[in-house]
Design an enzyme around this catalytic site. Structure first.
Site, short mmCIF file in Angstrom:
data_model
loop_
_atom_site.label_atom_id
_atom_site.label_comp_id
_atom_site.label_asym_id
_atom_site.label_seq_id
_atom_site.Cartn_x
_atom_site.Cartn_y
_atom_site.Cartn_z
N SER A 89 0.84 -1.20 0.00
CA SER A 89 0.00 0.00 0.00
C SER A 89 0.87 1.25 0.00
O SER A 89 2.09 1.17 0.14
CB SER A 89 -0.92 0.01 1.24
OG SER A 89 -0.17 0.31 2.41
N SER A 91 0.86 3.73 2.25
CA SER A 91 0.86 4.41 3.53
C SER A 91 2.23 4.94 3.94
O SER A 91 2.33 5.81 4.80
CB SER A 91 0.34 3.49 4.63
OG SER A 91 1.24 2.44 4.89
N LYS A 146 5.52 0.90 9.60
CA LYS A 146 5.34 2.31 9.90
C LYS A 146 6.64 2.87 10.48
O LYS A 146 7.57 2.14 10.77
CB LYS A 146 4.21 2.53 10.91
CG LYS A 146 2.86 1.90 10.54
CD LYS A 146 2.21 2.55 9.33
CE LYS A 146 0.91 1.83 8.96
NZ LYS A 146 0.34 2.36 7.69
#
Length: 307
Positions: A89, A91, A146
């Site tokens: 993705s 992100s 992240k």
């Protein structure tokens, strides 16, 4: 508990090793004895093809002997040293793009067993600015990636699309606890990326000694109504508990992260993303003949260390 593939690798390693060992210790000596008996019965003269037929390993034993060393090496490398991941993705854009294949350093943090993920050896802990892979707290079967913003004891504020960090007060500060620190960023470019048809702005963020790029979509409001609520703090403020971390995506308006699902337990940490070893480019053209999962190019310029 580890994912299905990790468990499959461990089971395959154990099974092939046991089959190879059982054959080497029990059945191979019997085959050699049969060959000796057949040679003696034939007066010392036995055709080579007959000897080969009698001494031939069963298919299962031969396969186990062939694959065990390779599978064992892969299992050790993947479980304790480096594990490959694919970015699915956007992100973590612009740092990581869809189609990037990365290596995650497993021993960067605590070393865990590959099945039950119990800590075998205490090593380093995540640092501010690290890009970490971890098990998604709401579904540990999924791996998330992240950037670490908050460490245990940190006070984290996200207000007006700006992070403020008050680092944990420790004995090393000798009573002079750190104040609230603004994580500053400077404008770099606009229009390179879009979200929902809206242009995104690219900024270079400076956090301690680490510098990296982030994306903000100015036209989109903050989704404070969906933020994780911690008792005793404001809606856009979090105090990171001991043994937990706070992580966010570099694509700040297009990332489901600690602002929404809360803190990440240290036992969920998998490792630190350190290297892009391959990067495929995919086409969004609706008129394309080939399936979308087939790449149209390789982004060689993206290969290298991750910052």
């Amino acid at each position: 508990m580890a994912g299905y593939f990790a468990i499959f690798l461990v089971l395959l390693t154990i099974a092939s090793g046991l089959i190879w060992l059982l054959d080497a210790r029990l059945f191979a000596p019997k085959r050699r004895e049969q060959v000796e008996q057949a040679v003696a019965a034939a007066g010392g003269k036995l055709p080579p093809e007959t000897i080969e037929r009698i001494a031939k390993e069963p298919w299962l034993a031969e396969t186990a002997r062939s694959i065990f060393p390779i599978i064992a090496i892969i299992t050790v490398l993947r479980s304790f040293l480096f594990e490959p991941f694919q970015i699915p993705s956007g992100s973590m854009m612009p740092t990581l793009l869809v189609g990037d294949f990365i290596l995650v350093q497993k021993f960067a943090y605590d070393v865990k067993d590959p099945v039950f993920r119990k800590t075998l050896y205490r090593n380093n802990t995540p640092s501010h600015g690290d890009i970490a892979v971890f098990k998604y707290p709401e579904n540990p079967r999924l791996d998330y990636i992240k950037r670490i913003i908050g460490l245990p004891g940190d006070r984290v504020i996200y207000r007006d699309k700006q992070f403020f960090i008050q680092r944990a007060c420790t004995e090393a500060h000798q009573g002079q606890c750190p104040g609230l620190e603004q994580v500053r960023y400077s404008f770099t470019a606009e229009g390179e990326f879009t979200q929902q048809g809206l242009p995104q702005r690219r900024y270079t963020e400076q956090f301690g000694d680490k510098q990296y790029d982030i994306l903000l979509t100015a036209a989109l409001p903050e989704q404070k109504g969906q933020y994780f609520r911690q008792a005793g703090t404001a809606i856009d403020e979090w105090l990171v508990p001991e043994g937990h971390y706070f992580a966010v995506g570099d694509n700040r308006d297009n990332s489901r992260d600690s602002r929404f699902f809360g803190f990440i337990e240290e036992d969920l940490m998998v490792g630190k993303a350190v290297f892009i070893w391959m990067s495929f480019e995919f086409s969004d053209n609706p008129d394309r003949v080939l399936p979308r999962w087939i790449p149209v190019g390789i982004r060689f310029e993206r290969l290298g260390r991750i910052r």
